[in-house]
Write an enzyme that holds these catalytic residues in place. Structure first.
Site, PDB file in Angstrom:
ATOM      1  N   GLY A 111       0.912  -1.197   0.039  1.00  0.00           N
ATOM      2  CA  GLY A 111       0.131   0.013   0.054  1.00  0.00           C
ATOM      3  C   GLY A 111       0.670   1.127  -0.010  1.00  0.00           C
ATOM      4  O   GLY A 111       2.051   1.196   0.422  1.00  0.00           O
ATOM      5  N   GLN A 125       3.220  10.004   1.027  1.00  0.00           N
ATOM      6  CA  GLN A 125       4.351   9.425   1.047  1.00  0.00           C
ATOM      7  C   GLN A 125       5.326   9.741  -0.181  1.00  0.00           C
ATOM      8  O   GLN A 125       6.567   9.091  -0.093  1.00  0.00           O
ATOM      9  CB  GLN A 125       4.210   7.748   1.103  1.00  0.00           C
ATOM     10  CG  GLN A 125       3.537   7.406   2.551  1.00  0.00           C
ATOM     11  CD  GLN A 125       3.321   5.962   2.459  1.00  0.00           C
ATOM     12  OE1 GLN A 125       2.403   5.322   2.033  1.00  0.00           O
ATOM     13  NE2 GLN A 125       4.022   5.370   3.225  1.00  0.00           N
ATOM     14  N   CYS A 161       5.337   0.441   7.590  1.00  0.00           N
ATOM     15  CA  CYS A 161       5.062   1.303   6.894  1.00  0.00           C
ATOM     16  C   CYS A 161       6.405   1.744   6.075  1.00  0.00           C
ATOM     17  O   CYS A 161       7.680   1.760   6.633  1.00  0.00           O
ATOM     18  CB  CYS A 161       4.740   2.799   7.517  1.00  0.00           C
ATOM     19  SG  CYS A 161       4.276   4.125   6.583  1.00  0.00           S
ATOM     20  N   LEU A 162       6.346   1.708   4.782  1.00  0.00           N
ATOM     21  CA  LEU A 162       7.384   2.486   3.935  1.00  0.00           C
ATOM     22  C   LEU A 162       8.200   3.540   4.391  1.00  0.00           C
ATOM     23  O   LEU A 162       9.252   3.668   4.151  1.00  0.00           O
ATOM     24  CB  LEU A 162       7.088   2.291   2.474  1.00  0.00           C
ATOM     25  CG  LEU A 162       6.611   1.136   1.840  1.00  0.00           C
ATOM     26  CD1 LEU A 162       6.073   1.442   0.372  1.00  0.00           C
ATOM     27  CD2 LEU A 162       7.806   0.016   1.764  1.00  0.00           C
ATOM     28  N   HIS A 220      -4.959   2.170   6.841  1.00  0.00           N
ATOM     29  CA  HIS A 220      -3.486   2.538   6.900  1.00  0.00           C
ATOM     30  C   HIS A 220      -3.319   3.485   6.050  1.00  0.00           C
ATOM     31  O   HIS A 220      -2.679   4.757   6.386  1.00  0.00           O
ATOM     32  CB  HIS A 220      -2.682   1.418   6.850  1.00  0.00           C
ATOM     33  CG  HIS A 220      -1.047   1.751   7.007  1.00  0.00           C
ATOM     34  ND1 HIS A 220      -0.362   1.113   8.028  1.00  0.00           N
ATOM     35  CD2 HIS A 220      -0.443   2.550   6.160  1.00  0.00           C
ATOM     36  CE1 HIS A 220       0.966   1.842   7.914  1.00  0.00           C
ATOM     37  NE2 HIS A 220       1.014   2.625   6.822  1.00  0.00           N
ATOM     38  N   GLU A 221      -3.646   3.276   4.761  1.00  0.00           N
ATOM     39  CA  GLU A 221      -3.457   4.499   3.584  1.00  0.00           C
ATOM     40  C   GLU A 221      -4.295   5.614   3.780  1.00  0.00           C
ATOM     41  O   GLU A 221      -3.779   6.733   3.638  1.00  0.00           O
ATOM     42  CB  GLU A 221      -3.375   3.671   2.365  1.00  0.00           C
ATOM     43  CG  GLU A 221      -2.423   2.503   2.109  1.00  0.00           C
ATOM     44  CD  GLU A 221      -1.056   2.671   2.458  1.00  0.00           C
ATOM     45  OE1 GLU A 221      -0.755   3.858   2.459  1.00  0.00           O
ATOM     46  OE2 GLU A 221      -0.423   1.571   2.957  1.00  0.00           O
ATOM     47  N   HIS A 227      -2.817   7.962   6.339  1.00  0.00           N
ATOM     48  CA  HIS A 227      -1.825   8.832   5.678  1.00  0.00           C
ATOM     49  C   HIS A 227      -2.421  10.190   4.962  1.00  0.00           C
ATOM     50  O   HIS A 227      -1.851  11.264   5.214  1.00  0.00           O
ATOM     51  CB  HIS A 227      -1.056   7.933   4.578  1.00  0.00           C
ATOM     52  CG  HIS A 227       0.035   7.121   5.149  1.00  0.00           C
ATOM     53  ND1 HIS A 227       1.002   7.789   5.544  1.00  0.00           N
ATOM     54  CD2 HIS A 227       0.369   5.946   4.772  1.00  0.00           C
ATOM     55  CE1 HIS A 227       2.103   6.711   5.945  1.00  0.00           C
ATOM     56  NE2 HIS A 227       1.681   5.432   5.591  1.00  0.00           N
TER      57      HIS A 227
HETATM   58 ZN   LIG Z   1       2.296   3.701   5.724  1.00  0.00          ZN
END
Ligand SMILES: [Zn+2]
Length: 193
Positions: A46, A51, A96-97, A138-139, A142
């Site tokens: 995701g 991000q 998370c990236l 989660h996304e 963000h």
């Molecule tokens: Zn994330």
């Protein structure tokens, strides 16, 4: 299509609310494609526009090829996603990236219904549970400037401080390009207005 650098946890763009998108465009479709490529390059499932430094309400998700994937799993791009119903709750470990090397358990609703626009700007709805429901939540967080570590209790958050500082200093091993440190930057991607 370029792979975009991924902004990491100290960058202000991760703490801002992304703006709604008002219409579809070729630039929007191309951006969703850039995001999918960036996510796949980082072995993520995701990614939210914040991000990659873009404050627009776009997320991408792809569980295909993972153990969580249903047979019909395919890459998804969601524009202006909004959770309109939830049910249940469960705890699951998240990563998370933008916060490399840190994982922890987060409690969220188990089932969600989401409305969104697809890349052709048609209104759509989907229901999701399990890993797909988890990644979508989660996304979408963000897009509102919320990170999964915000859901942890204060003791756990304090314990993470040293590791977050390491990410700020770029002392992480990642296989994808990142933006870290400094006063923060916002992408010059053409979708930013
Ligand atoms: Zn994330």
């Amino acid at each position: 299509v370029p792979v975009l650098p991924i902004y990491t946890c100290d960058q202000p763009v991760l703490r801002k609310k992304a703006k709604p998108i008002r219409q579809g465009s070729d630039a929007l479709a191309a951006f969703a494609g850039d995001m999918l490529k960036t996510m796949h390059n980082a072995n993520g499932i995701g990614l939210a526009a914040n991000q990659v430094g873009v404050l627009q309400r776009v997320i991408v998700v792809d569980l295909s090829g993972t153990e969580y994937a249903p047979a019909d799993a395919r890459p998804l791009a969601l524009i202006n996603p909004a959770i309109i119903a939830t049910d249940g709750e469960w705890s699951l470990e998240e990563g998370c990236l933008s916060i490399p090397e840190i994982r922890d358990d987060v409690v969220r609703p188990e089932w969600i219904r989401v409305k969104y626009h697809d890349v052709d700007f048609k209104e759509q709805e989907l229901e999701a549970k399990g890993m797909l429901g988890r990644v979508l939540q989660h996304e979408i967080d963000h897009l509102d400037g919320v990170l999964f570590i915000d859901h942890l209790n204060i003791v756990k958050r304090k314990l993470l401080r040293g590791r977050l500082n390491k990410i700020r200093r770029g002392e992480v091993e990642v296989t994808y390009p990142i933006v870290n440190g400094g006063a923060g930057a916002v992408s010059d991607h053409p979708l930013v207005r």
